[in-house]
Motif scaffolding. Structure first.
Motif, PDB file in Angstrom:
ATOM      1  N   LYS A  27       9.428  48.901  19.999  1.00 51.68           N
ATOM      2  CA  LYS A  27      10.157  49.054  21.259  1.00 51.68           C
ATOM      3  C   LYS A  27       9.780  50.362  21.943  1.00 51.68           C
ATOM      4  O   LYS A  27       9.571  50.417  23.170  1.00 51.68           O
ATOM      5  N   ASP A  31       7.295  50.302  25.018  1.00 51.58           N
ATOM      6  CA  ASP A  31       8.278  50.401  26.099  1.00 51.58           C
ATOM      7  C   ASP A  31       8.732  49.012  26.556  1.00 51.58           C
ATOM      8  O   ASP A  31       8.618  48.632  27.725  1.00 51.58           O
ATOM      9  N   VAL A  32       9.280  48.235  25.605  1.00 56.27           N
ATOM     10  CA  VAL A  32       9.716  46.870  25.884  1.00 56.27           C
ATOM     11  C   VAL A  32      11.168  46.699  25.432  1.00 56.27           C
ATOM     12  O   VAL A  32      11.726  47.536  24.724  1.00 56.27           O
ATOM     13  N   SER A  33      11.784  45.574  25.849  1.00 49.08           N
ATOM     14  CA  SER A  33      13.173  45.286  25.505  1.00 49.08           C
ATOM     15  C   SER A  33      13.244  44.419  24.245  1.00 49.08           C
ATOM     16  O   SER A  33      12.228  43.898  23.764  1.00 49.08           O
ATOM     17  N   TYR A  34      14.459  44.231  23.708  1.00 41.29           N
ATOM     18  CA  TYR A  34      14.651  43.339  22.565  1.00 41.29           C
ATOM     19  C   TYR A  34      14.285  41.902  22.936  1.00 41.29           C
ATOM     20  O   TYR A  34      13.767  41.148  22.109  1.00 41.29           O
ATOM     21  N   THR A  35      14.573  41.499  24.176  1.00 40.86           N
ATOM     22  CA  THR A  35      14.222  40.149  24.604  1.00 40.86           C
ATOM     23  C   THR A  35      12.710  39.956  24.580  1.00 40.86           C
ATOM     24  O   THR A  35      12.208  38.914  24.142  1.00 40.86           O
ATOM     25  N   GLN A  36      11.956  40.951  25.030  1.00 39.38           N
ATOM     26  CA  GLN A  36      10.499  40.852  24.992  1.00 39.38           C
ATOM     27  C   GLN A  36       9.977  40.831  23.558  1.00 39.38           C
ATOM     28  O   GLN A  36       9.043  40.092  23.238  1.00 39.38           O
ATOM     29  N   SER A 355      19.012  38.101  24.057  1.00 32.16           N
ATOM     30  CA  SER A 355      19.717  38.376  25.311  1.00 32.16           C
ATOM     31  C   SER A 355      21.126  38.897  25.047  1.00 32.16           C
ATOM     32  O   SER A 355      21.596  39.825  25.711  1.00 32.16           O
ATOM     33  N   ASP A 358      20.811  42.517  24.099  1.00 31.45           N
ATOM     34  CA  ASP A 358      20.556  43.380  25.249  1.00 31.45           C
ATOM     35  C   ASP A 358      21.814  43.600  26.078  1.00 31.45           C
ATOM     36  O   ASP A 358      21.982  44.640  26.720  1.00 31.45           O
TER      37      ASP A 358
END
Length: 394
Positions: A27, A31-36, A355, A358
């Motif tokens: 992460k 630089d990404v989200s948990y969904t990604q 989701s 997040d």
């Protein structure tokens, strides 16, 4: 034979968790989200699903050995690919490679066990198969997280690739044990004949599709526990980070112990649905307590262990549900289709529950887990009802 198949199965499950324990590092690095990050798991399991359904036909036609060795090689390549990734999309590309490798194992494993292990030992073979899978899941965070902390996430993934190629070497040196001729055409259970090699007639067996549904919901439960439940529990109960990191390993080790007991309980096929119902029912009650009861933080890993034992006891009986619905000459095809439900569930669950994570809806994650366990119990008994209906009309 049981040991070699179990060792390969360990690497399959180990490779399914190459990324999830490293999400905190990935992460930050990309630089990404948990969904990604959850989408990477979706890519992996969508590809694995498609390959699993197709590989069952290849196993029935060409035998399991070349398919198994190829799958292990791809998992090793994918691990080193993850380690060298410089972008999120490189991770996604190697998730495709890993999914192809992972897709071969269940059709291969169950074809070898069902055709080369005696009926008296089959329950124990399923038990060992499940235990090694759980140990593979337990090994992933136990190996990868300390290496990532001590060195880096790239070093951790290179170690994973080395392990996969090491197991490939062991199986290659013992490849004579994995030889198996193509299956002869025989009548299916209940008098329904399959037309021949490559036939799709087995798709007309209703219990096959009920087993598919059962494994879909089982996969959703498993995916939530592996990817999100420890972090959700940490946020709800204020569990220290180091203790939360232990939860998945504790769950998997205890699940392996439960499967050892479950192998003895599975010796009587007539009670397999009841064992599945009781095991997953107990696991659902524990999950409900973790999500909504005021429990101390130090008790959370122990409750993960209790949930693992209950689920593990149901494991060998779960596999027997499929065995009792499988025509002898279509083992690879049936297991390929049925376990495709496992991959589809693991592909979809990270999108929904990622989701929720997040959004900070951590109790919603646990409520969804409990609901899916309830559906899982109902679907197990529906498999029995469907099979009995077919046999009664045959």
């Amino acid at each position: 034979m049981i040991g070699l198949v179990g060792l390969a199965h360990l690497i399959s499950h180990f490779s399914q968790l190459l990324l999830a324990p490293l999400f905190p590092w990935l992460k930050e690095a990309f630089d990404v989200s948990y969904t990604q990050l959850g989408f990477l798991m979706t890519v992996f399991f969508v590809v694995s699903c498609a390959v699993q359904a197709a590989s069952g036909f290849l196993v029935d036609r060409h035998g399991p050995r070349p398919i198994l060795l190829g799958g292990l090689a791809l998992l090793g390549v994918a691990a080193f690919g993850f380690a060298s990734a410089t972008s999120y999309w490189m991770l996604a590309g190697f998730a495709v490679v890993a999914g192809v490798g992972n897709g071969v194992f269940h059709p291969v494993d169950y074809t070898l066990l069902n055709r080369k292990v005696s009926a008296a030992r089959l329950g124990h073979a399923y038990s060992v198969h499940g235990i090694t899978g759980s140990l593979g899941w337990a090994l992933a965070p136990a190996l990868l997280v300390p290496l990532a902390i001590a060195f880096s996430w790239r070093v951790a993934l290179m170690a994973a690739g080395t392990l996969a190629f090491g197991v490939l070497l062991v199986l290659w040196l013992n490849r004579g044990q994995l030889a198996l001729p193509a299956a002869p055409a025989k009548p299916a259970a209940g008098g329904a004949a399959l037309a021949g090699e490559g036939s799709l007639d087995f798709l007309r067996i209703p219990a096959v599709w009920m087993c598919f549904g059962f494994f879909f919901f089982y996969a959703v439960v498993l995916s939530v526990i592996q990817a999100f439940a420890p972090e959700a529990a940490r946020q709800i109960h204020g569990v220290p980070v180091a203790l939360a990191a232990m939860c998945l390993t504790v769950y998997m080790v205890c699940s392996a112990g439960g499967m050892l007991l479950g192998g003895f309980l599975a010796s009587d096929p007539a009670r397999c649905e009841r064992i599945v119902g009781i095991g997953f029912g107990a696991a659902a009650l524990v999950a409900l307590a973790i999500g909504f009861a005021p429990i101390p933080a130090l008790a959370v890993p122990a409750l993960f262990g209790a949930m693992g034992i209950a689920s593990g006891i149901a494991g060998p009986s779960r596999d027997l549900l499929v065995k009792r619905s499988t025509p002898e000459n279509a083992s690879g095809r049936v297991y390929g289709i049925v376990y495709a439900g496992l991959d589809i569930g693991q592909a979809l669950a990270p999108l929904v529950f990622g989701s929720l994570m997040d959004q900070g809806n951590f109790r919603g994650v646990w409520l969804g887990l409990v609901l899916m366990q309830g559906v899982l119990i109902a679907s197990a008994f529906q498999v029995r009802r469907t099979r009995r209906t077919v046999l009664a009309s045959a």
